[in-house]
Design an enzyme around this catalytic site. Sequence first.
Site, PDB file in Angstrom:
ATOM      1  N   ASP A  43     -20.592   4.535   6.168  1.00  0.00           N
ATOM      2  CA  ASP A  43     -19.807   3.653   6.008  1.00  0.00           C
ATOM      3  C   ASP A  43     -20.493   2.208   5.931  1.00  0.00           C
ATOM      4  O   ASP A  43     -21.314   2.259   6.271  1.00  0.00           O
ATOM      5  CB  ASP A  43     -18.761   3.110   7.288  1.00  0.00           C
ATOM      6  CG  ASP A  43     -17.343   2.759   6.759  1.00  0.00           C
ATOM      7  OD1 ASP A  43     -16.117   3.034   6.791  1.00  0.00           O
ATOM      8  OD2 ASP A  43     -17.067   1.570   6.503  1.00  0.00           O
ATOM      9  N   VAL A  63     -22.042   3.277  -0.341  1.00  0.00           N
ATOM     10  CA  VAL A  63     -21.992   3.951  -1.338  1.00  0.00           C
ATOM     11  C   VAL A  63     -22.500   3.853  -2.632  1.00  0.00           C
ATOM     12  O   VAL A  63     -22.525   4.859  -3.881  1.00  0.00           O
ATOM     13  CB  VAL A  63     -20.821   5.374  -1.298  1.00  0.00           C
ATOM     14  CG1 VAL A  63     -20.360   5.537   0.227  1.00  0.00           C
ATOM     15  CG2 VAL A  63     -18.975   4.572  -1.579  1.00  0.00           C
ATOM     16  N   ASN A  89     -14.560   9.712   1.373  1.00  0.00           N
ATOM     17  CA  ASN A  89     -13.488   9.146   1.109  1.00  0.00           C
ATOM     18  C   ASN A  89     -13.299   8.080   1.200  1.00  0.00           C
ATOM     19  O   ASN A  89     -12.553   7.143   0.731  1.00  0.00           O
ATOM     20  CB  ASN A  89     -12.820   9.666   2.426  1.00  0.00           C
ATOM     21  CG  ASN A  89     -12.445   8.678   3.363  1.00  0.00           C
ATOM     22  OD1 ASN A  89     -11.048   9.063   3.069  1.00  0.00           O
ATOM     23  ND2 ASN A  89     -12.286   7.815   3.885  1.00  0.00           N
ATOM     24  N   TYR A 153      -7.942   0.174 -10.112  1.00  0.00           N
ATOM     25  CA  TYR A 153      -8.016   1.534  -9.400  1.00  0.00           C
ATOM     26  C   TYR A 153      -7.406   2.852  -9.457  1.00  0.00           C
ATOM     27  O   TYR A 153      -8.364   3.756  -9.212  1.00  0.00           O
ATOM     28  CB  TYR A 153      -7.490   0.654  -7.871  1.00  0.00           C
ATOM     29  CG  TYR A 153      -7.216   2.054  -7.263  1.00  0.00           C
ATOM     30  CD1 TYR A 153      -8.361   1.541  -5.457  1.00  0.00           C
ATOM     31  CD2 TYR A 153      -6.060   2.657  -6.593  1.00  0.00           C
ATOM     32  CE1 TYR A 153      -7.358   3.064  -4.711  1.00  0.00           C
ATOM     33  CE2 TYR A 153      -5.933   3.789  -5.539  1.00  0.00           C
ATOM     34  CZ  TYR A 153      -6.527   3.908  -4.523  1.00  0.00           C
ATOM     35  OH  TYR A 153      -6.708   4.989  -3.709  1.00  0.00           O
ATOM     36  N   LYS A 157      -9.996   6.182  -9.829  1.00  0.00           N
ATOM     37  CA  LYS A 157     -10.099   7.191  -9.507  1.00  0.00           C
ATOM     38  C   LYS A 157      -9.358   8.615 -10.614  1.00  0.00           C
ATOM     39  O   LYS A 157      -9.718   9.823 -10.316  1.00  0.00           O
ATOM     40  CB  LYS A 157      -8.606   7.220  -8.335  1.00  0.00           C
ATOM     41  CG  LYS A 157      -8.103   6.136  -7.101  1.00  0.00           C
ATOM     42  CD  LYS A 157      -9.356   6.967  -6.251  1.00  0.00           C
ATOM     43  CE  LYS A 157      -9.771   6.745  -4.598  1.00  0.00           C
ATOM     44  NZ  LYS A 157     -10.417   6.811  -3.971  1.00  0.00           N
ATOM     45  N   VAL A 186      -0.546   5.856   2.234  1.00  0.00           N
ATOM     46  CA  VAL A 186      -0.652   6.774   3.557  1.00  0.00           C
ATOM     47  C   VAL A 186      -0.560   5.303   4.176  1.00  0.00           C
ATOM     48  O   VAL A 186      -1.138   4.513   4.092  1.00  0.00           O
ATOM     49  CB  VAL A 186      -2.477   7.211   3.605  1.00  0.00           C
ATOM     50  CG1 VAL A 186      -2.381   8.339   5.078  1.00  0.00           C
ATOM     51  CG2 VAL A 186      -2.153   8.116   2.308  1.00  0.00           C
ATOM     52  N   THR A 188      -2.492   3.241   6.097  1.00  0.00           N
ATOM     53  CA  THR A 188      -3.521   2.409   6.811  1.00  0.00           C
ATOM     54  C   THR A 188      -3.539   1.209   6.243  1.00  0.00           C
ATOM     55  O   THR A 188      -2.619   0.564   5.962  1.00  0.00           O
ATOM     56  CB  THR A 188      -4.462   3.597   5.565  1.00  0.00           C
ATOM     57  OG1 THR A 188      -4.822   2.639   4.642  1.00  0.00           O
ATOM     58  CG2 THR A 188      -4.927   4.813   5.469  1.00  0.00           C
TER      59      THR A 188
HETATM   60  N1  LIG Z   1      -4.109   4.528   2.159  1.00  0.00           N
HETATM   61  C1  LIG Z   1      -3.001   4.682   1.168  1.00  0.00           C
HETATM   62  O1  LIG Z   1      -2.470   4.801   0.775  1.00  0.00           O
HETATM   63  C2  LIG Z   1      -4.447   5.827  -0.089  1.00  0.00           C
HETATM   64  C3  LIG Z   1      -3.638   6.569  -1.074  1.00  0.00           C
HETATM   65  C4  LIG Z   1      -4.429   6.663  -1.433  1.00  0.00           C
HETATM   66  C5  LIG Z   1      -6.186   7.243  -1.659  1.00  0.00           C
HETATM   67  N2  LIG Z   1      -6.970   6.946  -0.618  1.00  0.00           N
HETATM   68  C6  LIG Z   1      -7.758   6.839  -0.710  1.00  0.00           C
HETATM   69  O2  LIG Z   1      -8.619   7.316   0.177  1.00  0.00           O
HETATM   70  C7  LIG Z   1      -9.809   6.901   0.911  1.00  0.00           C
HETATM   71  C8  LIG Z   1      -9.652   6.034   2.402  1.00  0.00           C
HETATM   72  O3  LIG Z   1      -8.704   4.742   1.945  1.00  0.00           O
HETATM   73  P1  LIG Z   1      -7.986   3.640   3.173  1.00  0.00           P
HETATM   74  O4  LIG Z   1      -6.209   3.714   3.231  1.00  0.00           O
HETATM   75  O5  LIG Z   1      -7.682   4.896   4.911  1.00  0.00           O
HETATM   76  O6  LIG Z   1      -8.618   2.571   3.070  1.00  0.00           O
HETATM   77  P2  LIG Z   1      -9.750   1.714   4.404  1.00  0.00           P
HETATM   78  O7  LIG Z   1      -9.764   0.553   3.739  1.00  0.00           O
HETATM   79  O8  LIG Z   1      -8.751   2.012   5.990  1.00  0.00           O
HETATM   80  O9  LIG Z   1     -10.625   2.666   4.335  1.00  0.00           O
HETATM   81  C9  LIG Z   1     -11.879   2.502   3.464  1.00  0.00           C
HETATM   82  C10 LIG Z   1     -12.868   3.256   4.205  1.00  0.00           C
HETATM   83  O10 LIG Z   1     -13.859   2.569   2.856  1.00  0.00           O
HETATM   84  C11 LIG Z   1     -14.904   2.075   3.479  1.00  0.00           C
HETATM   85  N3  LIG Z   1     -15.400   1.408   2.464  1.00  0.00           N
HETATM   86  C12 LIG Z   1     -15.371   0.793   1.671  1.00  0.00           C
HETATM   87  N4  LIG Z   1     -16.359   0.629   0.718  1.00  0.00           N
HETATM   88  C13 LIG Z   1     -17.412   1.308   0.957  1.00  0.00           C
HETATM   89  C14 LIG Z   1     -18.817   1.162   0.639  1.00  0.00           C
HETATM   90  N5  LIG Z   1     -18.911   0.959  -0.526  1.00  0.00           N
HETATM   91  N6  LIG Z   1     -19.071   2.505   0.846  1.00  0.00           N
HETATM   92  C15 LIG Z   1     -19.002   2.671   2.112  1.00  0.00           C
HETATM   93  N7  LIG Z   1     -17.615   2.384   3.183  1.00  0.00           N
HETATM   94  C16 LIG Z   1     -16.890   1.841   2.198  1.00  0.00           C
HETATM   95  C17 LIG Z   1     -14.507   0.857   4.525  1.00  0.00           C
HETATM   96  O11 LIG Z   1     -15.483  -0.010   4.843  1.00  0.00           O
HETATM   97  C18 LIG Z   1     -13.298   1.727   4.783  1.00  0.00           C
HETATM   98  O12 LIG Z   1     -13.606   1.796   6.290  1.00  0.00           O
HETATM   99  C19 LIG Z   1      -9.962   5.798  -0.461  1.00  0.00           C
HETATM  100  O13 LIG Z   1     -10.392   5.882  -1.117  1.00  0.00           O
HETATM  101  C20 LIG Z   1      -8.629   5.127  -0.916  1.00  0.00           C
HETATM  102  O14 LIG Z   1      -8.556   4.889  -2.146  1.00  0.00           O
HETATM  103  C21 LIG Z   1      -5.367   6.070   0.279  1.00  0.00           C
END
Ligand SMILES: NC(=O)c1ccc[n+]([C@@H]2O[C@H](COP(=O)([O-])OP(=O)(O)OC[C@H]3O[C@@H](n4cnc5c(N)ncnc54)[C@H](O)[C@@H]3O)[C@@H](O)[C@H]2O)c1
Length: 264
Positions: A43, A63, A89, A153, A157, A186, A188
């Site tokens: 992370d 990343v 992720n 975004y 994706k 989701v 979060t």
């Molecule tokens: N929450 C939703 O509704 C949802 C829906 C569809 C897809 N997603 C996808 O799921 C994944 C996780 O999202 P989440 O909801 O858990 O969000 P979140 O913000 O809780 O977690 C994302 C994590 O990624 C880390 N991160 C961000 N940029 C980074 C980088 N450059 N290098 C390393 N780490 C990095 C952040 O520090 C964080 O811990 C994402 O790819 C998001 O696009 C989320």
Amino acid sequence: MTTGQVDFSVAGKVALVTGAASGIGRAISIRLAQAGSSLILIDIVDASDLAAELNATFIQCDVAREDQYAAAVKQAVALHGHIDILVNNAGISVSNESILDDSDAAYLRAFRVNTLGVVHGIRCVAPVMPTGSSIITISSLSSLVGAPLLGAYAASKAALAAVTRTSALELAPRGIRVNEVAPGAVRTAMNDSGAPFVERELAWVKAAGAFGRMAEPEEIAAVVHFLASDDCQMITGQTLVVDGGLTAGPSLGLLDALVEGDNK
Ligand SMILES: NC(=O)c1ccc[n+]([C@@H]2O[C@H](COP(=O)([O-])OP(=O)(O)OC[C@H]3O[C@@H](n4cnc5c(N)ncnc54)[C@H](O)[C@@H]3O)[C@@H](O)[C@H]2O)c1
């Protein structure tokens, strides 16, 4: 024909999860650790507390920076010798603008993390994966249906479907599978901002989703576990939508409400 374990086992595997500090990545890390995998947590923010809890290794890494990613994988290989499961992720939600007002900078930021971050993962990790390994990318429902005010975004994706299919074909001769999971909303931090586009998305899920609720991060983690296991050896290059029936069609509740509105 049984080609591997028959119980969706990931025991004894080495898994690298990006964006492990929070939300979906955290839930995936906990699930895979509970299922017996050794975890490398990546992370951009500190996740050493979770790593301590899971007896895992935390490596701080952006990343979007391939040099940092390559160094992290080198460290992981020094510890474990190889990586069996890669979960791409890490992701960011950018902008809240109409396509008419959005900036190139927002698009570039989204593509650097959400798209190139995944490409870096596949490029750095696939060479150290043995046959039978699995790569899973967390995409988004916004890559499959229009997402007003989330253009940067969604575009970042949507590109992942091409990355998934292309790398699935290129890596198949090495026995590596590549799939993506496309979640709807989701629960979060990403959906905690109160921003107008989030409010609208949640209202949509409530009104139109078959189950009328967001997914819990653990429900996405379960699907990742499934795709990571040896029992999924004929699934590659696919997008698995996990949206509680949102894209199956309008919910009965929504249809009833529309009819009621018409009859007023
Ligand atoms: N929450 C939703 O509704 C949802 C829906 C569809 C897809 N997603 C996808 O799921 C994944 C996780 O999202 P989440 O909801 O858990 O969000 P979140 O913000 O809780 O977690 C994302 C994590 O990624 C880390 N991160 C961000 N940029 C980074 C980088 N450059 N290098 C390393 N780490 C990095 C952040 O520090 C964080 O811990 C994402 O790819 C998001 O696009 C989320």
